[in-house]
Design a protein around this motif. Structure first.
Motif, mmCIF file in Angstrom:
data_model
loop_
_atom_site.group_PDB
_atom_site.id
_atom_site.type_symbol
_atom_site.label_atom_id
_atom_site.label_comp_id
_atom_site.label_asym_id
_atom_site.label_seq_id
_atom_site.Cartn_x
_atom_site.Cartn_y
_atom_site.Cartn_z
ATOM 1 N N HIS A 1 0.845 -1.190 0.000
ATOM 2 C CA HIS A 1 0.000 0.000 0.000
ATOM 3 C C HIS A 1 0.882 1.241 0.000
ATOM 4 C CE1 HIS A 1 -2.661 -3.091 1.658
ATOM 5 N NE2 HIS A 1 -3.668 -2.343 1.259
ATOM 6 N N LEU B 1 0.725 5.003 1.032
ATOM 7 C CA LEU B 1 -0.143 5.810 1.892
ATOM 8 C C LEU B 1 0.173 7.290 1.803
ATOM 9 C CD1 LEU B 1 0.062 3.553 5.081
ATOM 10 C CD2 LEU B 1 -1.514 3.365 3.142
ATOM 11 N N ASP C 1 -4.397 8.468 5.022
ATOM 12 C CA ASP C 1 -4.356 7.062 5.420
ATOM 13 C C ASP C 1 -3.652 6.873 6.757
ATOM 14 O OD1 ASP C 1 -5.470 6.349 2.864
ATOM 15 O OD2 ASP C 1 -3.466 6.552 2.009
ATOM 16 N N TRP D 1 -11.289 -3.348 5.118
ATOM 17 C CA TRP D 1 -10.460 -3.970 4.102
ATOM 18 C C TRP D 1 -11.286 -5.014 3.369
ATOM 19 C CZ3 TRP D 1 -9.172 -9.247 4.504
ATOM 20 C CH2 TRP D 1 -9.530 -9.844 5.712
ATOM 21 N N VAL E 1 -6.572 -5.945 1.013
ATOM 22 C CA VAL E 1 -6.315 -4.561 0.606
ATOM 23 C C VAL E 1 -7.157 -3.647 1.494
ATOM 24 C CG1 VAL E 1 -6.535 -2.867 -1.249
ATOM 25 C CG2 VAL E 1 -5.880 -5.206 -1.787
ATOM 26 N N VAL F 1 -7.246 3.518 0.428
ATOM 27 C CA VAL F 1 -5.878 4.037 0.550
ATOM 28 C C VAL F 1 -5.459 4.706 -0.758
ATOM 29 C CG1 VAL F 1 -5.157 2.392 2.314
ATOM 30 C CG2 VAL F 1 -4.806 1.846 -0.099
ATOM 31 N N TRP G 1 -2.377 1.052 -4.221
ATOM 32 C CA TRP G 1 -1.828 -0.252 -3.843
ATOM 33 C C TRP G 1 -1.293 -0.969 -5.080
ATOM 34 C CZ3 TRP G 1 -4.214 -4.150 -6.419
ATOM 35 C CH2 TRP G 1 -5.569 -4.010 -6.739
#
Length: 147
Positions: A43, A45, A49, A70, A79, A83, A86
């Motif tokens: 991820h 961020l 986030d 998620w 996931v 966010v 990713w």
């Protein structure tokens, strides 16, 4: 059971094929599970986030039991919802180095939720000196733009 951690750094090492490199400490609570996996999600961020970032650096918790929601990709990897971005990674090489494992991974799938225009400020997030920092205009030491 899914696991999560905060990587100290993730770097792109090739565009064609798309490859990333990162390392995971053997001391990480996620290291044993990740040693058995061949795919994972990295991820990317930003300051929006921050709750996911806090989960990644907090020891001794189930990072998927509380906080941000998620989902699982069709391929099974977890996931975090919403966010910045990713990348789904397929492990292609591992190198033991000291107390860490360096992973080289192919990136066959990615998603960008929020992006900034080239040359525009974004809400980048950096973890430095045991603190989270927002990147912004005042954090620039030198502009890379010719005038």
């Amino acid at each position: 059971m899914p696991v999560a951690l905060a990587a100290a750094s993730v770097a792109s090492i090739s565009v064609d094929p798309p490859l990333l490199v990162f390392s995971i400490s053997a001391l990480s609570s996620a290291a044993e599970v990740l040693a058995k996996e061949t795919t994972l999600v990295v991820h990317s961020l930003d300051v929006h986030d921050i709750e996911v970032a806090k989960l990644g650096i907090t020891n001794g918790i189930d990072r998927f039991a509380q906080g941000p929601t998620w989902a699982q990709l069709a391929t099974g990897e977890p996931v975090f919802d919403g966010v910045r971005a990713w990348v789904r990674c397929e492990d292609i090489e591992r190198v033991q180095s000291g107390t860490s494992t360096v992973f080289v991974a192919r990136a066959p799938e990615s998603h960008i939720e929020r992006d900034s225009e080239p040359g525009q400020l974004s809400d980048g997030l950096v973890y430095h000196n045991r603190s989270k920092h927002r990147l912004g205009e005042c954090s620039a030491i030198e502009s890379g733009h010719a005038k």
